[in-house]
Design a protein around this motif. Structure first.
Motif, short mmCIF file in Angstrom:
data_model
loop_
_atom_site.label_atom_id
_atom_site.label_comp_id
_atom_site.label_asym_id
_atom_site.label_seq_id
_atom_site.Cartn_x
_atom_site.Cartn_y
_atom_site.Cartn_z
N TYR A 149 7.51 16.60 8.24
CA TYR A 149 8.68 15.78 8.56
C TYR A 149 9.84 16.77 8.69
O TYR A 149 10.32 17.27 7.69
N HIS B 92 16.07 16.48 8.72
CA HIS B 92 16.75 15.22 9.04
C HIS B 92 17.64 14.86 7.86
O HIS B 92 17.51 15.42 6.78
N ASP C 97 18.68 11.35 5.73
CA ASP C 97 18.22 9.97 5.60
C ASP C 97 19.31 9.01 6.08
O ASP C 97 20.49 9.29 5.96
N TYR D 203 17.60 13.61 -5.43
CA TYR D 203 18.58 14.49 -4.78
C TYR D 203 19.52 13.67 -3.91
O TYR D 203 19.19 12.54 -3.52
N HIS E 4 17.23 17.79 4.84
CA HIS E 4 16.00 18.20 4.17
C HIS E 4 14.80 17.99 5.09
O HIS E 4 14.91 17.33 6.12
NI NI Z 1 14.18 12.16 4.22
#
Ligand code: NI
Length: 220
Positions: free
Chosen positions: A93, A96, A98, A147, A153
């Motif tokens: 992933y 990006h 969130d 976090y 991340h």
């Molecule tokens: Ni994320």
């Protein structure tokens, strides 16, 4: 950046139960639940909705909210539904941030509860971009990291095995990361005093909190 590692959210036995349950679930493409930007870099699988999945996630949610550090670190007001995510060889992933809002919940904190033993897979670290340098998080099964959702991340590509984790988001009563950290420091100081701990350490902690409050309040 304030990051918290919560050890032993789940016991070894609980982890094994969750993993056995997870192995029986159906998974679907994780890109379905990503925002438009994140969709381009998200390549994982997530457990499809079923009563069994919901029971598993409820176990994880209960364990997390019962953890003594969790309440103090997050001061949760609301939580999103949790996701059981799986990365197999080649899945990742990319970087990006969130989504700020998810189903009416403001995301202040993100968390990952690791279910796979770190020895059972390669790669798959949660990498958080921090002004002080990249933070690589790869925890024992049953431990979680909390976090700030403001951070950039990624989950590094898995190169062997399978990375299984529960992820979710928290809206905190305390929106500001630094203010939450100050309250956490006070909780720690009080717990140390109440437990008959090291008074010199409490004194240092209080001095730190005074200094940080002064920084925030001076010149307002
Ligand atoms: Ni994320």
């Amino acid at each position: 950046m304030t990051m918290f590692v919560l050890g032993d959210v789940l016991s070894g036995a609980e982890v094994r139960v969750l993993r056995d349950e997870a192995a029986r679930l159906e998974f679907e493409d994780g890109a379905r639940t990503a925002g438009a930007r994140a969709r381009r870099v998200k390549a994982n699988d997530q457990a499809a909705r079923s009563p069994e999945r919901d029971a598993l996630l409820e176990m994880a949610r209960k364990a997390l909210t019962a953890h003594p550090v969790f309440q103090s670190a997050a001061r949760p007001r609301q939580m999103t539904p949790l996701i059981l995510s799986r990365y197999r060889e080649g899945q990742t992933y990319g970087y990006h941030v969130d989504d700020a809002l998810m189903g009416g919940i403001r995301t202040d904190l993100s968390f990952t509860l690791f279910l796979a033993d770190p020895e059972s897979y390669d790669g798959g670290a949660l990498e958080i971009d921090d002004p002080a340098g990249l933070r690589e998080v790869r925890l024992p099964a049953g431990s979680a990291v909390l976090y700030p959702s403001t951070s950039l991340h990624r989950v590094a590509p898995v190169t062997r095995g399978e990375r299984l984790a529960v992820v979710g988001w928290i809206e905190s009563w305390i929106r500001d990361d630094a203010e939450r950290a100050i309250l956490f420091g006070l909780d720690q100081a009080l717990a140390t005093l109440d437990g008959g701990g090291d008074v010199a350490l409490v004194s240092d902690k209080l001095a730190q909190i005074r200094s940080n409050l002064l920084r925030r309040w001076a010149g307002r």
